[in-house]
Write a protein that holds these residues in place. Structure first.
Motif, mmCIF file in Angstrom:
data_model
loop_
_atom_site.group_PDB
_atom_site.id
_atom_site.type_symbol
_atom_site.label_atom_id
_atom_site.label_comp_id
_atom_site.label_asym_id
_atom_site.label_seq_id
_atom_site.Cartn_x
_atom_site.Cartn_y
_atom_site.Cartn_z
ATOM 1 N N SER A 12 5.183 9.592 -5.484
ATOM 2 C CA SER A 12 4.134 8.891 -6.647
ATOM 3 C C SER A 12 3.921 7.380 -5.873
ATOM 4 O O SER A 12 4.813 7.210 -5.058
ATOM 5 C CB SER A 12 5.183 8.153 -7.734
ATOM 6 O OG SER A 12 3.970 7.779 -8.576
ATOM 7 N N PRO A 13 2.773 6.946 -5.931
ATOM 8 C CA PRO A 13 2.237 6.011 -5.455
ATOM 9 C C PRO A 13 2.662 4.627 -5.669
ATOM 10 O O PRO A 13 3.545 3.424 -4.804
ATOM 11 C CB PRO A 13 0.569 5.968 -5.297
ATOM 12 C CG PRO A 13 0.474 6.157 -7.111
ATOM 13 C CD PRO A 13 1.196 7.659 -6.720
ATOM 14 N N THR A 14 3.003 5.083 -7.147
ATOM 15 C CA THR A 14 4.457 3.416 -7.485
ATOM 16 C C THR A 14 5.629 3.824 -7.377
ATOM 17 O O THR A 14 6.971 3.345 -8.787
ATOM 18 C CB THR A 14 3.785 3.092 -9.366
ATOM 19 O OG1 THR A 14 4.351 4.777 -10.091
ATOM 20 C CG2 THR A 14 2.392 3.064 -9.293
ATOM 21 N N GLU B 80 0.647 -1.325 0.047
ATOM 22 C CA GLU B 80 -0.436 0.012 -0.108
ATOM 23 C C GLU B 80 0.718 1.241 -0.278
ATOM 24 O O GLU B 80 1.982 1.103 0.629
ATOM 25 C CB GLU B 80 -0.886 0.200 1.408
ATOM 26 C CG GLU B 80 -2.028 1.310 1.551
ATOM 27 C CD GLU B 80 -2.903 1.356 2.583
ATOM 28 O OE1 GLU B 80 -2.964 1.937 2.182
ATOM 29 O OE2 GLU B 80 -2.468 0.675 3.729
ATOM 30 N N ARG B 81 0.388 2.416 -0.581
ATOM 31 C CA ARG B 81 0.847 3.739 -0.948
ATOM 32 C C ARG B 81 0.499 4.758 -0.997
ATOM 33 O O ARG B 81 -0.522 4.747 -1.791
ATOM 34 C CB ARG B 81 2.122 3.425 -2.296
ATOM 35 C CG ARG B 81 2.742 4.686 -1.879
ATOM 36 C CD ARG B 81 3.980 4.627 -1.038
ATOM 37 N NE ARG B 81 4.600 5.626 -1.379
ATOM 38 C CZ ARG B 81 6.285 6.381 -0.837
ATOM 39 N NH1 ARG B 81 5.790 6.323 0.787
ATOM 40 N NH2 ARG B 81 6.845 7.939 -1.261
ATOM 41 N N ASN B 82 0.203 5.473 -0.408
ATOM 42 C CA ASN B 82 -0.984 6.530 -0.983
ATOM 43 C C ASN B 82 -2.293 6.531 -0.869
ATOM 44 O O ASN B 82 -3.075 6.559 -1.369
ATOM 45 C CB ASN B 82 0.002 8.031 -1.753
ATOM 46 C CG ASN B 82 1.452 8.349 -0.822
ATOM 47 O OD1 ASN B 82 1.689 8.555 0.074
ATOM 48 N ND2 ASN B 82 2.022 8.454 -1.981
ATOM 49 N N GLY B 83 -3.108 5.188 0.208
ATOM 50 C CA GLY B 83 -3.531 5.258 0.244
ATOM 51 C C GLY B 83 -4.000 4.219 -1.405
ATOM 52 O O GLY B 83 -5.547 3.848 -0.615
#
Length: 266
Positions: A51-53, A15-18
């Motif tokens: 960035s979430p990725t 999980e990253r930034n929701g």
């Protein structure tokens, strides 16, 4: 599809930034799940941007000295047997994270015969309910119930709201609540609480009786099967764990009803 299942069972989720993401990591997908005493842990490293990725690398760090022949394990996280079975194809004998789910549809389906049910707006299509049952998802559930949980709070709040009468609303208003949008997170009156508890018990009993085999049947099957690698063993193990949690919740409602007795909650 078969291909999607193969990928999902081998993918690392994070999980990253929701946001949830999946990635395939060669060799890491060979490491088994050990929730209680894993020999290693994962460390996810991200790039400086938000960035979430932005996952840059993954470290597998030993929790203690390991020697030749020691198995490397890490925890996949707090996962119920239903999720373990649906994603990875196995279930644990003693899963402290095992859970069942109460959905809005469970309540609305229970009261679907009532013409003016407050849950009418929650009634889903047959297909939607089928997908919910086949995809145990905690983000759609009213409550996540484990074998260590107390009574499911959100389901009880909804049931209290369902059984509110004029006296109950006046009682809430006298406590400082808004009678237009009453707060039912706490017990309202003895009558209301008794009805809500009885309804919760009936819903859990329905979930238990809906199963095709009894608790005793499942215990007998698991004791008689020699191979624990048989997929049927994992299916029955998952089913039994869910039954025991529903039974635990039924017992809690019975205890609460017994304690309630003739008490007044005004």
């Amino acid at each position: 599809t078969r291909f999607a299942c193969l990928v999902r069972s081998r993918a690392l989720s994070f999980e990253r930034n929701g946001h949830f993401f999946f990635t395939l990591m060669p060799a890491l997908d060979l490491v088994n799940h050990e929730p209680k005493d894993p020999t290693a842990r994962l460390e996810l490293l991200y790039q400086e941007d938000s960035s979430p990725t932005s996952l840059s690398s993954v470290k597998l760090i030993a929790n203690r000295d390991l020697y030749r022949g020691d198995e490397i394990t890490f925890s996949y996280g707090p996962i119920s047997n239903a999720k373990l079975l649906s994603i990875y194809g196995f279930a644990l004998d003693e899963n402290e994270d095992d859970a069942v789910y109460l959905y809005p549809e469970d309540l609305s389906e229970f009261y679907k015969q009532e013409q003016k049910s407050t849950f009418t707006r929650l009634v889903a299509s047959v297909e939607a309910r089928r997908q919910l049952r086949n995809d145990p998802s905690d983000n759609k559930a009213l409550d996540i119930i484990t074998k260590h949980s107390g009574l499911p709070e959100q389901a009880l709040a909804n049931l209290r709201a369902h059984f509110l009468n004029t006296e109950d609303r006046v009682n809430i208003q006298s406590r400082g609540g808004d009678s237009g949008v009453p707060s039912t997170q706490l017990p309202v009156t003895a009558r209301n609480e008794r009805l809500a508890l009885q309804a919760l018990r009936d819903i859990c009993e329905y979930k238990l009786e809906y199963q095709t085999a009894s608790i005793e049947d499942d215990l007998y099957f698991l004791n008689m099967r020699r191979s624990q690698d048989d997929i049927r063993h994992h299916i029955v193990r998952t089913r039994l764990g869910e039954k025991l949690i529903w039974k635990h919740t039924i017992n809690l409602t019975e205890e609460a009803l017994s304690l309630l007795g003739g008490l007044s909650l005004r």
